[in-house]
Design an enzyme around this catalytic site. Structure first.
Site, short mmCIF file in Angstrom:
data_model
loop_
_atom_site.label_atom_id
_atom_site.label_comp_id
_atom_site.label_asym_id
_atom_site.label_seq_id
_atom_site.Cartn_x
_atom_site.Cartn_y
_atom_site.Cartn_z
N GLY A 16 0.85 -1.18 0.00
CA GLY A 16 0.00 0.00 0.00
C GLY A 16 0.88 1.24 0.00
O GLY A 16 2.04 1.17 0.43
N GLN A 66 3.30 9.82 0.96
CA GLN A 66 4.55 9.07 1.04
C GLN A 66 5.44 9.34 -0.18
O GLN A 66 6.60 8.95 -0.18
CB GLN A 66 4.28 7.58 1.18
CG GLN A 66 3.69 7.21 2.53
CD GLN A 66 3.52 5.73 2.64
OE1 GLN A 66 2.49 5.19 2.25
NE2 GLN A 66 4.54 5.07 3.17
N CYS A 82 6.39 0.08 7.24
CA CYS A 82 5.99 1.24 6.45
C CYS A 82 7.13 1.61 5.51
O CYS A 82 8.29 1.62 5.92
CB CYS A 82 5.67 2.41 7.38
SG CYS A 82 5.15 3.90 6.52
N LEU A 83 6.79 1.92 4.27
CA LEU A 83 7.82 2.31 3.30
C LEU A 83 8.49 3.63 3.69
O LEU A 83 9.60 3.90 3.25
CB LEU A 83 7.20 2.41 1.90
CG LEU A 83 6.62 1.10 1.37
CD1 LEU A 83 5.94 1.33 0.02
CD2 LEU A 83 7.69 0.03 1.27
N HIS A 126 -3.91 1.57 7.89
CA HIS A 126 -2.57 2.16 7.79
C HIS A 126 -2.57 3.30 6.77
O HIS A 126 -2.06 4.40 7.05
CB HIS A 126 -1.58 1.06 7.39
CG HIS A 126 -0.17 1.49 7.24
ND1 HIS A 126 0.80 1.16 8.15
CD2 HIS A 126 0.46 2.22 6.28
CE1 HIS A 126 1.96 1.67 7.75
NE2 HIS A 126 1.77 2.31 6.61
N GLU A 127 -3.12 3.05 5.58
CA GLU A 127 -3.09 4.06 4.52
C GLU A 127 -3.98 5.26 4.85
O GLU A 127 -3.60 6.41 4.59
CB GLU A 127 -3.45 3.45 3.17
CG GLU A 127 -2.52 2.34 2.71
CD GLU A 127 -1.03 2.66 2.77
OE1 GLU A 127 -0.64 3.84 2.61
OE2 GLU A 127 -0.24 1.72 2.98
N HIS A 183 -2.15 7.50 7.21
CA HIS A 183 -1.19 8.37 6.52
C HIS A 183 -1.86 9.64 6.03
O HIS A 183 -1.32 10.74 6.21
CB HIS A 183 -0.56 7.65 5.32
CG HIS A 183 0.65 6.86 5.64
ND1 HIS A 183 1.76 7.39 6.26
CD2 HIS A 183 0.95 5.57 5.39
CE1 HIS A 183 2.68 6.46 6.39
NE2 HIS A 183 2.21 5.34 5.88
#
Length: 186
Positions: free
Chosen positions: A56, A61, A104-105, A146-147, A150
């Site tokens: 995701g 991000q 997380c990226l 999670h997304e 963000h």
């Protein structure tokens, strides 16, 4: 034979925004322009997510403060969920709270046990403005929460508490990109 192009196949990989960058810690603005720039952003986000081996990715991000995320994520039964949501809202999060590993990226190479509901529902629209409702359970529910976090200016580390939070913060500070970790300690 495939009727649609593979998401991200014509996209460009963008630089990943890392923890501490202000765009990650501010609520994102709603999308109002549904033109070709939005389609290009979504395509680039898929390309960036795949290049980073993610499941995701939220627009902030990649440094864009708009309410958009993409996903290609399995649930606990290994069913693949693939798509994007523009102007998403988490409308339901319920069921058991599971403390599971989450990464997380924007915090590369790290993960921590993070509590999330086992079921989540997100509503928003597609690139063309048509409504969409995405429901997930298990790992996919974790991804949806999670997304949307963000896009509200949060990261998974905000949900980690106690000694797990202290250990995660120590590890973040040791990373080459972790010098701005104090944004989480407020």
């Amino acid at each position: 034979m495939r009727n649609r192009p593979i998401p991200g196949s014509s996209g460009l990989v963008r630089a990943m925004t890392l923890l501490g960058d202000p765009v990650l810690h501010s609520p994102c603005a709603p999308v109002t322009d549904f033109g070709p720039e939005l389609a290009r952003l979504v395509e680039d986000m898929f390309a960036t997510m795949y290049a980073a081996n993610g499941v995701g990715l939220a627009a902030n991000q990649v440094g864009v403060g708009l309410r958009v995320f993409v996903y290609d994520c399995p649930d606990d039964e290994e069913n693949r969920h693939l798509g994007h949501v523009v102007n998403p809202r988490l409308v339901e999060a319920d069921g058991d709270v599971i403390r599971g590993p989450e990464g997380c990226l924007s915090l590369p190479g790290l993960e921590a046990p993070t509590p999330r509901y086992d079921r989540a529902v997100v509503e928003g629209v597609r690139l063309d403005g048509t409504p969409i409702r995405v429901e997930g359970t298990g790992f996919f529910a974790r991804c949806l929460q999670h997304e949307t976090d963000h896009l509200d200016g949060g990261v998974y580390a905000d949900h980690v508490t106690g000694w797990r939070k202290s250990r995660l913060m120590r590890t973040i500070r040791k990373q080459s990109w972790g010098g701005k970790a104090s944004v989480l300690e407020a």
